[in-house]
Design a protein around this motif. Structure first.
Motif, PDB file in Angstrom:
ATOM      1  N   LEU A   1       0.822  -1.197   0.000  1.00 48.87           N
ATOM      2  CA  LEU A   1       0.000   0.000   0.000  1.00 48.87           C
ATOM      3  C   LEU A   1       0.862   1.255   0.000  1.00 48.87           C
ATOM      4  N   SER A   2       0.464   2.227  -0.804  1.00 52.34           N
ATOM      5  CA  SER A   2       1.267   3.437  -0.909  1.00 52.34           C
ATOM      6  C   SER A   2       1.023   4.401   0.242  1.00 52.34           C
ATOM      7  N   MET A   3      -0.227   4.444   0.762  1.00 53.42           N
ATOM      8  CA  MET A   3      -0.523   5.354   1.868  1.00 53.42           C
ATOM      9  C   MET A   3      -1.908   5.032   2.399  1.00 53.42           C
ATOM     10  N   LYS A   4      -2.233   5.650   3.519  1.00 44.71           N
ATOM     11  CA  LYS A   4      -3.558   5.477   4.112  1.00 44.71           C
ATOM     12  C   LYS A   4      -4.070   6.845   4.566  1.00 44.71           C
ATOM     13  N   VAL A   5      -5.291   7.182   4.161  1.00 43.55           N
ATOM     14  CA  VAL A   5      -5.893   8.456   4.537  1.00 43.55           C
ATOM     15  C   VAL A   5      -7.173   8.132   5.289  1.00 43.55           C
ATOM     16  N   GLY A   6      -7.175   8.319   6.622  1.00 41.16           N
ATOM     17  CA  GLY A   6      -8.324   7.924   7.411  1.00 41.16           C
ATOM     18  C   GLY A   6      -8.537   6.431   7.290  1.00 41.16           C
ATOM     19  N   SER A   7      -9.748   6.036   6.870  1.00 40.74           N
ATOM     20  CA  SER A   7     -10.054   4.612   6.702  1.00 40.74           C
ATOM     21  C   SER A   7      -9.981   4.188   5.247  1.00 40.74           C
ATOM     22  N   ILE A   8      -9.491   5.098   4.364  1.00 42.53           N
ATOM     23  CA  ILE A   8      -9.441   4.797   2.929  1.00 42.53           C
ATOM     24  C   ILE A   8      -8.017   4.455   2.520  1.00 42.53           C
ATOM     25  N   ARG A   9      -7.837   3.327   1.902  1.00 46.93           N
ATOM     26  CA  ARG A   9      -6.514   2.923   1.442  1.00 46.93           C
ATOM     27  C   ARG A   9      -6.391   3.246  -0.047  1.00 46.93           C
ATOM     28  N   CYS A  10      -5.257   3.790  -0.426  1.00 42.49           N
ATOM     29  CA  CYS A  10      -5.026   4.157  -1.818  1.00 42.49           C
ATOM     30  C   CYS A  10      -4.152   3.110  -2.490  1.00 42.49           C
ATOM     31  N   TYR A  11      -4.298   2.950  -3.769  1.00 35.08           N
ATOM     32  CA  TYR A  11      -3.544   1.904  -4.445  1.00 35.08           C
ATOM     33  C   TYR A  11      -2.058   2.243  -4.487  1.00 35.08           C
ATOM     34  N   VAL A  12      -1.280   1.193  -4.685  1.00 33.29           N
ATOM     35  CA  VAL A  12       0.177   1.300  -4.628  1.00 33.29           C
ATOM     36  C   VAL A  12       0.741   2.190  -5.726  1.00 33.29           C
ATOM     37  N   SER A  13       1.921   2.717  -5.452  1.00 36.72           N
ATOM     38  CA  SER A  13       2.623   3.514  -6.450  1.00 36.72           C
ATOM     39  C   SER A  13       3.799   2.744  -7.049  1.00 36.72           C
ATOM     40  N   ARG A  14       4.252   1.658  -6.361  1.00 34.23           N
ATOM     41  CA  ARG A  14       5.368   0.845  -6.862  1.00 34.23           C
ATOM     42  C   ARG A  14       5.096  -0.602  -6.486  1.00 34.23           C
ATOM     43  N   CYS A  15       5.662  -1.534  -7.272  1.00 33.59           N
ATOM     44  CA  CYS A  15       5.444  -2.948  -7.009  1.00 33.59           C
ATOM     45  C   CYS A  15       6.527  -3.790  -7.674  1.00 33.59           C
ATOM     46  N   ARG A  16       6.490  -5.101  -7.418  1.00 34.62           N
ATOM     47  CA  ARG A  16       7.374  -6.022  -8.133  1.00 34.62           C
ATOM     48  C   ARG A  16       6.898  -6.177  -9.574  1.00 34.62           C
ATOM     49  N   ALA A  17       7.839  -6.355 -10.494  1.00 41.94           N
ATOM     50  CA  ALA A  17       7.492  -6.629 -11.889  1.00 41.94           C
ATOM     51  C   ALA A  17       8.691  -7.259 -12.583  1.00 41.94           C
ATOM     52  N   VAL A  18       8.408  -8.037 -13.605  1.00 46.80           N
ATOM     53  CA  VAL A  18       9.460  -8.628 -14.437  1.00 46.80           C
ATOM     54  C   VAL A  18       9.687  -7.703 -15.621  1.00 46.80           C
ATOM     55  N   LEU A  19      10.894  -7.149 -15.718  1.00 51.09           N
ATOM     56  CA  LEU A  19      11.210  -6.221 -16.799  1.00 51.09           C
ATOM     57  C   LEU A  19      12.014  -6.913 -17.890  1.00 51.09           C
ATOM     58  N   LEU A  20      11.779  -6.459 -19.113  1.00 53.89           N
ATOM     59  CA  LEU A  20      12.578  -6.875 -20.268  1.00 53.89           C
ATOM     60  C   LEU A  20      13.402  -5.653 -20.685  1.00 53.89           C
ATOM     61  N   PRO A  21      14.670  -5.556 -20.242  1.00 50.15           N
ATOM     62  CA  PRO A  21      15.483  -4.381 -20.575  1.00 50.15           C
ATOM     63  C   PRO A  21      16.092  -4.442 -21.966  1.00 50.15           C
ATOM     64  N   ARG A  22      16.199  -5.666 -22.512  1.00 51.25           N
ATOM     65  CA  ARG A  22      16.757  -5.863 -23.853  1.00 51.25           C
ATOM     66  C   ARG A  22      16.239  -7.197 -24.368  1.00 51.25           C
ATOM     67  N   PHE A  23      16.344  -7.428 -25.673  1.00 49.34           N
ATOM     68  CA  PHE A  23      15.877  -8.677 -26.263  1.00 49.34           C
ATOM     69  C   PHE A  23      16.933  -9.765 -26.105  1.00 49.34           C
ATOM     70  N   GLY A  24      16.470 -11.016 -25.986  1.00 46.25           N
ATOM     71  CA  GLY A  24      17.412 -12.117 -25.848  1.00 46.25           C
ATOM     72  C   GLY A  24      16.749 -13.347 -25.270  1.00 46.25           C
ATOM     73  N   GLY A  25      17.552 -14.189 -24.624  1.00 48.85           N
ATOM     74  CA  GLY A  25      17.053 -15.415 -24.015  1.00 48.85           C
ATOM     75  C   GLY A  25      16.411 -15.153 -22.667  1.00 48.85           C
ATOM     76  N   PRO A  26      15.983 -16.214 -21.976  1.00 44.52           N
ATOM     77  CA  PRO A  26      15.331 -16.052 -20.674  1.00 44.52           C
ATOM     78  C   PRO A  26      16.173 -15.293 -19.657  1.00 44.52           C
ATOM     79  N   GLU A  27      17.512 -15.352 -19.822  1.00 39.09           N
ATOM     80  CA  GLU A  27      18.395 -14.700 -18.851  1.00 39.09           C
ATOM     81  C   GLU A  27      18.260 -13.179 -18.826  1.00 39.09           C
ATOM     82  N   VAL A  28      17.647 -12.575 -19.842  1.00 38.25           N
ATOM     83  CA  VAL A  28      17.522 -11.110 -19.858  1.00 38.25           C
ATOM     84  C   VAL A  28      16.388 -10.619 -18.965  1.00 38.25           C
TER      85      VAL A  28
END
Length: 366
Positions: free
Chosen positions: A17-44
């Motif tokens: 969770l990115s923050m909490k305002v009173g009893s309302i929770r706001c959606y995240v601003s950052r999370c885990r993700a699988v990035l493809l920084p360049r083309f290639g095999g599974p190791e990229v």
């Protein structure tokens, strides 16, 4: 002005969770993700823990992913397919299918609520895919998840089934009693097409490998021809009103077009737009692809009296709802052969590359 609705969420770990305002929770601003920084095999592929989550547009839905499936498009894109389109946009996130829960909705979203279990699929050209804790899809790309299946099972369905749906229902417009030939029925799109056609009351013939014959017959195909041991054209009887070719090589195109009734539809998944754009660059490749498509359409219209189409998945809220209904009724499944945690995404891609797992592979997120 905020472009998303702030709604109460079920309690989640503080890290989500990115923050909490009173009893309302706001959606995240950052999370885990699988990035493809360049083309290639599974190791990229790189699993990063702090990837930004963009603000929602008014028509978008934030989905807390529980499972995402690996499609052939994912492994091809990772290797460089669509380079002319995606290279300027690197790094990108792969993945098209997702199943999970709604974490937040845009201000214009009316059909979904926070906490609801959903499944859906992104368009093939999406840059921010679903290999992430939180995926963003438009409202028409998401539907309530079939209650009868798990998240892993649900994540295997949308992209393949919507591709088949577009071919059969939007392009060929099959109706009850029309005959369908599926070339390559053992894959997820072909298997989905068989089930959709059978549910519509259409007799189906398919080609496949020996290991999938029993499954395709159990799904309702009238005939399943083993392409590895039989002469397909001598075994198949009669002609068809529509052919869906999931293989798309010259030999299957020749066979499929020859087995069509006049006025029938030949549809292939192997459109040449991306390949030609990769070869010649976008400014030349796309016009060349358009010219190739129209040449084939005219050629087959005059030589065979048939319609010729390249098929791509496209968001279709009506289609996704029907796919959900068929799944709930037990009439549409895409079997999952193996699941991996998202932390083993490289291993999963390597298994698909080496054809160690022929069936559907799903990545699970905790």
């Amino acid at each position: 002005m905020a472009f998303f609705k702030l709604q109460s969420l079920k309690p989640r770990p503080v890290s989500e969770l990115s923050m909490k305002v009173g009893s309302i929770r706001c959606y995240v601003s950052r999370c885990r993700a699988v990035l493809l920084p360049r083309f290639g095999g599974p190791e990229v592929l790189e699993l990063r823990a702090d990837v930004p989550v963009p603000d929602l547009k008014p028509n978008e839905v934030l989905v807390r992913a529980r499972a995402v499936s690996i499609n052939p498009l994912d492994t091809r894109m990772r290797s460089g397919y669509g380079r002319s389109i995606f290279e300027p946009l690197l790094p990108l996130i792969l993945g098209r299918d997702v199943s999970g829960e709604v974490a937040a909705v845009g201000a214009q979203v009316k059909s979904l609520t926070v906490g609801q279990e959903v499944f859906g699929a992104l368009h093939p050209t999406a840059v921010r895919g679903t290999y992430a804790d939180y995926a963003i899809l438009s409202e028409d790309e998401v539907s309530p998840k079939p209650a009868s299946v798990t998240h892993a099972e649900a994540s295997a369905i949308p992209f393949a089934a919507l591709t088949a749906w577009r071919a059969l229902k939007c392009t060929a417009r099959i109706t009850e009693g029309q005959r369908l030939l599926v070339i390559g029925g053992g894959g997820a799109v072909g298997f989905s097409a068989i089930q959709i056609a059978v549910a519509a009351g259409c007799p189906v013939t398919t080609t496949c490998g020996n290991q999938t014959i029993n499954r395709l017959m159990a799904a309702g195909a009238e005939q399943a021809v083993d392409y590895t041991s039989e002469d397909i054209e001598s075994v198949i009887k009669g002609k068809f009103d529509a052919v869906l070719d999931t293989i798309g090589v010259p030999e299957t195109e020749r066979m499929g077009t020859n087995l069509l009734n006049r006025g029938g539809h030949y549809m292939t998944l192997q459109g040449e737009a991306a390949a030609l754009s990769d070869r010649y660059g976008l400014p030349i490749g796309l016009p060349v692809a358009t010219a190739v498509l129209w040449k084939k359409r005219i050629q087959y219209k005059y030589s065979h009296g048939i319609e010729y189409s390249w098929i791509y998945m496209r968001a279709d809220s009506e289609g996704l709802l029907e796919i959900r209904r068929l799944s709930e009724a037990g009439k549409l499944t895409v079997p999952v052969e193996k699941t991996f945690p998202i932390t083993r995404v490289r291993e999963a891609h390597e298994a698909k590359d080496k054809k160690l797992i022929l069936g559907k592979v799903v990545l699970e997120l905790d």
